[in-house]
Design an enzyme around this catalytic site. Structure first.
Site, PDB file in Angstrom:
ATOM      1  N   ASP A 142      -2.528 -10.154  -3.618  1.00 51.48           N
ATOM      2  CA  ASP A 142      -2.420 -10.544  -4.691  1.00 51.48           C
ATOM      3  C   ASP A 142      -1.921  -9.002  -5.654  1.00 51.48           C
ATOM      4  O   ASP A 142      -2.512  -8.603  -6.628  1.00 51.48           O
ATOM      5  CB  ASP A 142      -4.069 -10.952  -5.163  1.00 51.48           C
ATOM      6  CG  ASP A 142      -4.226 -12.607  -5.179  1.00 51.48           C
ATOM      7  OD1 ASP A 142      -3.749 -13.503  -4.818  1.00 51.48           O
ATOM      8  OD2 ASP A 142      -5.380 -12.431  -5.206  1.00 51.48           O
TER       9      ASP A 142
ATOM     10  N   SER B  48      -0.711   1.694  -3.260  1.00 49.95           N
ATOM     11  CA  SER B  48       0.393   2.021  -4.132  1.00 49.95           C
ATOM     12  C   SER B  48       0.739   0.812  -5.572  1.00 49.95           C
ATOM     13  O   SER B  48       1.238   1.285  -6.734  1.00 49.95           O
ATOM     14  CB  SER B  48       2.033   1.092  -3.581  1.00 49.95           C
ATOM     15  OG  SER B  48       2.029   1.873  -2.172  1.00 49.95           O
TER      16      SER B  48
ATOM     17  N   LYS C  43       9.165  -4.017  -4.668  1.00 49.95           N
ATOM     18  CA  LYS C  43       8.448  -2.837  -3.670  1.00 49.95           C
ATOM     19  C   LYS C  43       8.279  -3.161  -2.784  1.00 49.95           C
ATOM     20  O   LYS C  43       9.087  -4.072  -2.532  1.00 49.95           O
ATOM     21  CB  LYS C  43       7.039  -3.724  -4.015  1.00 49.95           C
ATOM     22  CG  LYS C  43       5.558  -2.474  -4.352  1.00 49.95           C
ATOM     23  CD  LYS C  43       5.788  -1.441  -5.207  1.00 49.95           C
ATOM     24  CE  LYS C  43       4.975  -0.032  -4.982  1.00 49.95           C
ATOM     25  NZ  LYS C  43       6.006   1.144  -3.797  1.00 49.95           N
TER      26      LYS C  43
ATOM     27  N   LYS D 170       3.701 -10.410   1.427  1.00 49.31           N
ATOM     28  CA  LYS D 170       2.422  -9.089   2.058  1.00 49.31           C
ATOM     29  C   LYS D 170       1.980  -9.047   0.385  1.00 49.31           C
ATOM     30  O   LYS D 170       0.815  -9.347   0.463  1.00 49.31           O
ATOM     31  CB  LYS D 170       3.630  -8.041   2.308  1.00 49.31           C
ATOM     32  CG  LYS D 170       2.608  -7.294   2.639  1.00 49.31           C
ATOM     33  CD  LYS D 170       3.086  -5.832   3.182  1.00 49.31           C
ATOM     34  CE  LYS D 170       3.589  -5.404   4.689  1.00 49.31           C
ATOM     35  NZ  LYS D 170       3.994  -4.219   4.858  1.00 49.31           N
TER      36      LYS D 170
ATOM     37  N   LYS E   8      13.137  -3.416   0.206  1.00 47.16           N
ATOM     38  CA  LYS E   8      12.950  -2.347   1.332  1.00 47.16           C
ATOM     39  C   LYS E   8      14.124  -1.711   1.333  1.00 47.16           C
ATOM     40  O   LYS E   8      14.820  -2.076   0.993  1.00 47.16           O
ATOM     41  CB  LYS E   8      12.762  -3.272   2.920  1.00 47.16           C
ATOM     42  CG  LYS E   8      12.180  -2.067   4.036  1.00 47.16           C
ATOM     43  CD  LYS E   8      10.715  -1.601   3.567  1.00 47.16           C
ATOM     44  CE  LYS E   8      10.332  -1.992   4.934  1.00 47.16           C
ATOM     45  NZ  LYS E   8       8.745  -2.049   4.526  1.00 47.16           N
TER      46      LYS E   8
HETATM   47  N1  GLU Z   1       5.958   0.465   3.876  1.00 44.88           N
HETATM   48  C1  GLU Z   1       5.175   0.238   3.682  1.00 44.88           C
HETATM   49  C2  GLU Z   1       4.659  -1.244   3.713  1.00 44.88           C
HETATM   50  O1  GLU Z   1       5.330  -1.468   4.783  1.00 44.88           O
HETATM   51  C3  GLU Z   1       4.596  -0.098   1.670  1.00 44.88           C
HETATM   52  C4  GLU Z   1       5.200  -0.336   0.902  1.00 44.88           C
HETATM   53  C5  GLU Z   1       4.747   0.097  -0.806  1.00 44.88           C
HETATM   54  O2  GLU Z   1       3.320   0.935  -0.432  1.00 44.88           O
HETATM   55  O3  GLU Z   1       5.299  -0.065  -1.362  1.00 44.88           O
HETATM   56  O4  GLU Z   1       4.063  -2.099   2.808  1.00 44.88           O
END
Ligand code: GLU
Length: 480
Positions: free
Chosen positions: A108, A371, A79, A103, A115
């Site tokens: 969790d 998300s 993700k 992150k 990315k």
């Molecule tokens: N681009 C955002 C981040 O850096 C969101 C990532 C997402 O929602 O998958 O956390």
């Protein structure tokens, strides 16, 4: 591949340095740590797109450079967002993918980190061209099996939003007819395209919840010379995109004073405070804040970083706080809305000045948290609250009627409404986000306070994240 930053290390190397620092407090097998640290898959692509110059209307074929990096598959799907920026490069995407792994672990969210990035200056292109680039990028991901609800799920990042995510899902669905979970292939979509309410504001709201939690702890505030609470605190925000704008909005709603903002071409400053909505209106009408009349306009946007304030929220790009400007920074709290805004050298100087740095991998995790909720919604094919909202309201109404009957008193209508309401999708999303940010903050703080040698919250966040990722490998039985 390597992009030099001010301290001679690339962004990815800086993330690796933070990782290495944290491993001093962990005792895992070095092989396991090496696997967690490594970037598993790097997909670098080039593809041709017919582009139309926005100003002249001239058409030509351009070769577009783009990336998708999957840092870790210890949990799937992977993700992470997709950014559109002329500065995109492989090192940057690798660093951002790694940060996504840590992150997700901290909050969790059961995903690996990834990315993506397309190296373009979106201002140069027409909307049609941007659509063609986004759709072509999506087909390149499909061709290599780099996207899918169970494989890798992109989301918005710098320079992208609901529109781009909706183009991605539309392209993916066209290539996967009959795949029932296809809408879970990307998050941050518009609501009619399978998005979830509250996602747009989620990162900024998460920044607010995270800092509110930090500011509620009297012992920690005392150490940096601040009182508890958000009310009356002076904030400066760098970047008024999605993260910066919503962060500022929630802080201002809670009584904070907006003393400075920075955009790409200038900074606005007013120690008495500024009206955020008025600034946004000016920006959308005039396209720039350069001639904004109700504040001091400084041509150097970096000035907002150095302004006298309590909380500085860098909410744009990485490596903006360095050894060069850190000595001049006056904020007591750095709220990392952006990914990687402080270089290690900049951070060392701030820590020596007793500044509390609340790290990106915790603080901006609200976006990926919501998300995750959107992905769950897409897989369950039902709006949150749809099954139980009315049931809860009917049950609550019975309670309220009984209270009124037994006490013989009529409740005040506002209170009655609040007591009777059932939660809709937005209520549930926001409450899940609030709970996630509070829990994660307490977990990071626990690690920070438990190890007397850990002096900063970023190291604590890395320790927590590595520990969580490592436990997924050890339970697989690969490592003891
Ligand atoms: N681009 C955002 C981040 O850096 C969101 C990532 C997402 O929602 O998958 O956390």
């Amino acid at each position: 591949m390597k992009k030099e930053s001010q301290n001679g290390h690339s962004f990815f190397q800086n993330v690796e340095r933070y990782f290495d620092k944290a491993t001093n407090y962990l005792s895992y097998d070095p092989g396991l740590l090496a696997q967690i640290k490594a970037c598993n898959s790097v997909y670098q692509m080039r593809f041709p797109v017919l582009v139309e110059d926005k100003k002249t209307g001239n058409k030509s074929v351009e070769v577009i450079e783009a990336y998708r990096v999957q840092h870790s598959q210890h949990k799937v799907p992977c993700k992470g967002g997709i950014r559109f920026s002329p500065d995109v490069n492989q090192d940057e995407v690798m660093a951002l993918a790694a940060l996504m792994t840590y992150k997700c672990a901290i909050v969790d969210v059961p995903f690996g980190g990834a990315k993506g990035g397309i190296r373009i200056d979106k201002k140069k292109y027409s909307d049609d061209t941007l659509e063609r680039i986004t759709r072509r990028y999506t087909t390149e991901l499909i061709k290599k099996n780099f996207i899918g609800p169970g494989i890798d799920v992109p989301a918005p990042d710098y320079g992208t939003g609901e529109r781009e995510m909706s183009w991605i899902v539309d392209t993916y669905v066209a290539f996967h007819p009959g795949e029932i979970n296809a809408y879970g292939c990307v998050t941050g979509k518009s609501i009619p395209n399978g998005g979830v309410r509250g996602r747009r504001e989620a990162t900024g709201r998460g920044v607010y919840f995270g800092i509110r939690e930090a500011c509620n702890i009297a012992e920690d505030m005392k150490k940096i010379g601040l009182t508890t609470g958000i009310e009356g605190k002076r904030i400066s925000v760098q970047g008024l995109g999605n993260v910066g704008y919503y962060s500022a909005k929630f802080f201002v709603e809670a009584g904070a004073i907006l003393v400075a903002v920075a955009e790409i071409d200038c900074a606005l400053m007013n120690p008495k405070g500024m009206d955020l909505e008025d600034i946004m209106k000016w920006k959308s009408e005039k396209g720039s804040l350069l001639n904004y009349p109700k504040a001091k306009v400084v041509k150097n946007p970096g000035a907002a970083l150095e302004v006298d304030c309590d909380i500085l929220i860098p909410a744009a790009l990485e490596s903006v706080i360095t050894e060069e400007n850190a000595p001049r920074i006056k904020a007591k709290i750095i709220a990392e809305g952006a990914n990687g805004p402080c270089t290690p050298g900049g951070e060392d100087i701030l820590l020596k000045k007793n500044v509390l740095i609340v790290p990106d991998m915790f603080l901006n995790a609200g976006g990926v948290t919501v998300s995750y909720f959107e992905w769950l919604k897409n897989l369950s094919h039902v709006r949150f609250g749809r099954m139980d909202k009315r049931f809860t309201e009917n049950t609550n109404k019975i309670f309220v009627d009984q209270i009124e009957r037994v006490t013989g008193q009529t409740l005040e209508s506002g209170a009655k409404l609040l007591l009777e309401q059932g939660a809709d999708e937005e209520d549930l999303v926001n409450s899940g986000l609030e709970d996630t940010m509070i829990n994660a903050y307490q977990q990071v703080r626990h690690v920070w306070k438990k190890h007397s040698k850990i002096k900063d919250m970023r190291t604590a966040a890395f320790v927590l994240a590595i520990d969580k990722v490592a436990s997924s490998y050890t339970t697989l039985g690969i490592w003891p």
